[in-house]
Design a protein around this motif. Structure first.
Motif, PDB file in Angstrom:
ATOM      1  N   ARG A  53      -4.586  14.246 -15.472  1.00 56.42           N
ATOM      2  CA  ARG A  53      -5.433  14.499 -16.649  1.00 56.42           C
ATOM      3  C   ARG A  53      -4.682  15.339 -17.677  1.00 56.42           C
ATOM      4  NH1 ARG A  53      -9.993  14.335 -13.104  1.00 56.42           N
ATOM      5  NH2 ARG A  53     -11.410  12.744 -13.854  1.00 56.42           N
ATOM      6  N   ALA A  54      -3.951  16.353 -17.207  1.00 58.30           N
ATOM      7  CA  ALA A  54      -3.185  17.208 -18.118  1.00 58.30           C
ATOM      8  C   ALA A  54      -2.146  16.395 -18.881  1.00 58.30           C
ATOM      9  CB  ALA A  54      -2.524  18.345 -17.350  1.00 58.30           C
ATOM     10  N   ALA A  55      -1.673  15.311 -18.273  1.00 58.17           N
ATOM     11  CA  ALA A  55      -0.676  14.448 -18.914  1.00 58.17           C
ATOM     12  C   ALA A  55      -1.315  13.386 -19.811  1.00 58.17           C
ATOM     13  CB  ALA A  55       0.189  13.774 -17.852  1.00 58.17           C
ATOM     14  N   GLY A  56      -2.648  13.379 -19.889  1.00 56.14           N
ATOM     15  CA  GLY A  56      -3.332  12.448 -20.780  1.00 56.14           C
ATOM     16  C   GLY A  56      -3.828  11.173 -20.124  1.00 56.14           C
ATOM     17  N   TYR A  57      -3.728  11.080 -18.811  1.00 62.61           N
ATOM     18  CA  TYR A  57      -4.215   9.900 -18.089  1.00 62.61           C
ATOM     19  C   TYR A  57      -5.657  10.153 -17.654  1.00 62.61           C
ATOM     20  CZ  TYR A  57       0.572   8.203 -17.932  1.00 62.61           C
ATOM     21  OH  TYR A  57       1.808   7.750 -18.280  1.00 62.61           O
ATOM     22  N   GLU A  58      -6.449   9.082 -17.629  1.00 61.14           N
ATOM     23  CA  GLU A  58      -7.849   9.187 -17.240  1.00 61.14           C
ATOM     24  C   GLU A  58      -8.155   8.168 -16.146  1.00 61.14           C
ATOM     25  OE1 GLU A  58     -10.170  11.338 -18.133  1.00 61.14           O
ATOM     26  OE2 GLU A  58      -8.778  12.369 -19.474  1.00 61.14           O
ATOM     27  N   PRO A  59      -9.008   8.559 -15.202  1.00 66.30           N
ATOM     28  CA  PRO A  59      -9.408   7.587 -14.177  1.00 66.30           C
ATOM     29  C   PRO A  59     -10.194   6.446 -14.819  1.00 66.30           C
ATOM     30  CG  PRO A  59     -10.749   9.563 -14.027  1.00 66.30           C
ATOM     31  CD  PRO A  59      -9.693   9.832 -15.067  1.00 66.30           C
ATOM     32  N   GLN A  60     -10.121   5.305 -14.214  1.00 65.18           N
ATOM     33  CA  GLN A  60     -10.822   4.126 -14.717  1.00 65.18           C
ATOM     34  C   GLN A  60     -11.847   3.695 -13.663  1.00 65.18           C
ATOM     35  OE1 GLN A  60     -10.042   2.707 -17.918  1.00 65.18           O
ATOM     36  NE2 GLN A  60      -9.140   4.748 -17.947  1.00 65.18           N
ATOM     37  N   PRO A  61     -13.040   4.257 -13.714  1.00 63.89           N
ATOM     38  CA  PRO A  61     -14.019   4.004 -12.655  1.00 63.89           C
ATOM     39  C   PRO A  61     -14.484   2.550 -12.578  1.00 63.89           C
ATOM     40  CG  PRO A  61     -14.991   5.315 -14.413  1.00 63.89           C
ATOM     41  CD  PRO A  61     -13.535   5.175 -14.728  1.00 63.89           C
ATOM     42  N   GLN A  62     -14.287   1.787 -13.644  1.00 66.36           N
ATOM     43  CA  GLN A  62     -14.724   0.395 -13.606  1.00 66.36           C
ATOM     44  C   GLN A  62     -13.790  -0.472 -12.772  1.00 66.36           C
ATOM     45  OE1 GLN A  62     -13.460   1.954 -16.239  1.00 66.36           O
ATOM     46  NE2 GLN A  62     -12.366   0.583 -17.600  1.00 66.36           N
ATOM     47  N   TRP A  63     -12.634   0.070 -12.391  1.00 68.71           N
ATOM     48  CA  TRP A  63     -11.698  -0.701 -11.578  1.00 68.71           C
ATOM     49  C   TRP A  63     -11.595  -0.091 -10.199  1.00 68.71           C
ATOM     50  CZ3 TRP A  63      -7.633  -0.025 -15.913  1.00 68.71           C
ATOM     51  CH2 TRP A  63      -7.894  -0.929 -16.932  1.00 68.71           C
ATOM     52  N   SER A  64     -11.414  -0.922  -9.238  1.00 67.23           N
ATOM     53  CA  SER A  64     -11.071  -0.430  -7.907  1.00 67.23           C
ATOM     54  C   SER A  64      -9.807  -1.158  -7.479  1.00 67.23           C
ATOM     55  CB  SER A  64     -12.200  -0.663  -6.912  1.00 67.23           C
ATOM     56  OG  SER A  64     -12.410  -2.046  -6.709  1.00 67.23           O
ATOM     57  N   ARG A  65      -9.009  -0.494  -6.729  1.00 64.54           N
ATOM     58  CA  ARG A  65      -7.753  -1.073  -6.264  1.00 64.54           C
ATOM     59  C   ARG A  65      -7.994  -1.663  -4.879  1.00 64.54           C
ATOM     60  NH1 ARG A  65      -2.714  -1.090  -7.945  1.00 64.54           N
ATOM     61  NH2 ARG A  65      -3.134   0.457  -9.528  1.00 64.54           N
ATOM     62  N   TRP A  66      -7.648  -2.896  -4.704  1.00 66.94           N
ATOM     63  CA  TRP A  66      -7.778  -3.572  -3.423  1.00 66.94           C
ATOM     64  C   TRP A  66      -6.367  -3.842  -2.927  1.00 66.94           C
ATOM     65  CZ3 TRP A  66     -12.519  -6.808  -2.331  1.00 66.94           C
ATOM     66  CH2 TRP A  66     -13.608  -6.345  -3.055  1.00 66.94           C
ATOM     67  N   VAL A  67      -6.125  -3.514  -1.690  1.00 66.70           N
ATOM     68  CA  VAL A  67      -4.767  -3.681  -1.156  1.00 66.70           C
ATOM     69  C   VAL A  67      -4.797  -4.423   0.174  1.00 66.70           C
ATOM     70  CG1 VAL A  67      -3.820  -1.624  -2.277  1.00 66.70           C
ATOM     71  CG2 VAL A  67      -4.818  -1.431  -0.021  1.00 66.70           C
ATOM     72  N   LYS A  68      -3.727  -5.096   0.436  1.00 65.78           N
ATOM     73  CA  LYS A  68      -3.521  -5.754   1.716  1.00 65.78           C
ATOM     74  C   LYS A  68      -2.034  -5.616   2.055  1.00 65.78           C
ATOM     75  CE  LYS A  68      -3.494 -10.173   4.078  1.00 65.78           C
ATOM     76  NZ  LYS A  68      -3.683 -11.613   3.944  1.00 65.78           N
ATOM     77  N   PRO A  69      -1.714  -4.925   3.129  1.00 64.01           N
ATOM     78  CA  PRO A  69      -0.305  -4.847   3.522  1.00 64.01           C
ATOM     79  C   PRO A  69       0.217  -6.239   3.862  1.00 64.01           C
ATOM     80  CG  PRO A  69      -1.629  -3.234   4.716  1.00 64.01           C
ATOM     81  CD  PRO A  69      -2.579  -4.151   4.009  1.00 64.01           C
ATOM     82  N   LEU A  70       1.372  -6.548   3.347  1.00 66.85           N
ATOM     83  CA  LEU A  70       2.001  -7.851   3.621  1.00 66.85           C
ATOM     84  C   LEU A  70       3.011  -7.691   4.735  1.00 66.85           C
ATOM     85  CD1 LEU A  70       2.574  -8.987  -0.054  1.00 66.85           C
ATOM     86  CD2 LEU A  70       0.666  -9.537   1.452  1.00 66.85           C
ATOM     87  N   ARG A  71       2.972  -8.566   5.665  1.00 66.56           N
ATOM     88  CA  ARG A  71       3.891  -8.523   6.808  1.00 66.56           C
ATOM     89  C   ARG A  71       4.902  -9.644   6.686  1.00 66.56           C
ATOM     90  NH1 ARG A  71       2.321  -3.657   8.013  1.00 66.56           N
ATOM     91  NH2 ARG A  71       0.197  -3.515   8.703  1.00 66.56           N
ATOM     92  N   PRO A  72       6.151  -9.336   6.961  1.00 67.84           N
ATOM     93  CA  PRO A  72       7.174 -10.415   6.882  1.00 67.84           C
ATOM     94  C   PRO A  72       6.971 -11.470   7.940  1.00 67.84           C
ATOM     95  CG  PRO A  72       8.172  -8.281   7.476  1.00 67.84           C
ATOM     96  CD  PRO A  72       6.712  -8.065   7.296  1.00 67.84           C
TER      97      PRO A  72
END
Length: 141
Positions: A122-141
């Motif tokens: 926040r001090a650097a000027g970035y703000e959270p974006q509550p309308q987005w959620s991050r979805w992740v899936k670890p990829l396995r070789p």
């Protein structure tokens, strides 16, 4: 802050960076290993920025650009160097890099429970974006 030097990491820095993250960064990633960071540097040699003060690693940030979006990861500052402009200098260098590459917006991955990081972003000027959620899936070789 004149004694602070920002530079791109090289393959010679891998072990130092991994040790630094283990002791300083919040959380872990499946990519936090020598091969993962080496792949990052092979693909984008300027993406991992290091802040050094008096020859000591003081902070890191990954400033990745995929050709469309600018992504920030692993902003970490050693506790002995916090509140001395290290994160500010790293983010300024990352944003300068992004601008030179044609990037228009930076996004940062930040752990929800990392309140200290939330304050820094926040001090650097970035703000959270509550309308987005991050979805992740670890990829396995």
């Amino acid at each position: 802050m004149n004694d602070l030097r920002i530079r791109a990491a090289s393959s010679a820095d891998l072990d130092t960076v991994l040790t630094f993250w283990k002791g300083t960064a919040e959380g872990t990633s499946i990519s936090d290993d020598r091969d993962g960071v080496a792949r990052l540097l092979d693909r984008d040699p300027e993406s991992l920025l290091l802040a050094e003060r008096d020859g000591e690693l003081a902070g890191t940030v990954i400033a990745g650009f995929d050709g469309w979006r600018c992504h920030l990861y692993r902003l970490a500052v050693h506790p002995g160097h916090r509140r001395r402009g290290v994160a500010t200098a790293l983010l300024a260098a990352a944003e300068k890099r992004f601008a030179a590459l044609g990037g228009r917006r930076g996004d940062a991955m930040v752990l929800n429970e990392n309140d200290l990081a939330h304050h820094a972003w926040r001090a650097a000027g970035y703000e959270p974006q509550p309308q987005w959620s991050r979805w992740v899936k670890p990829l396995r070789p």
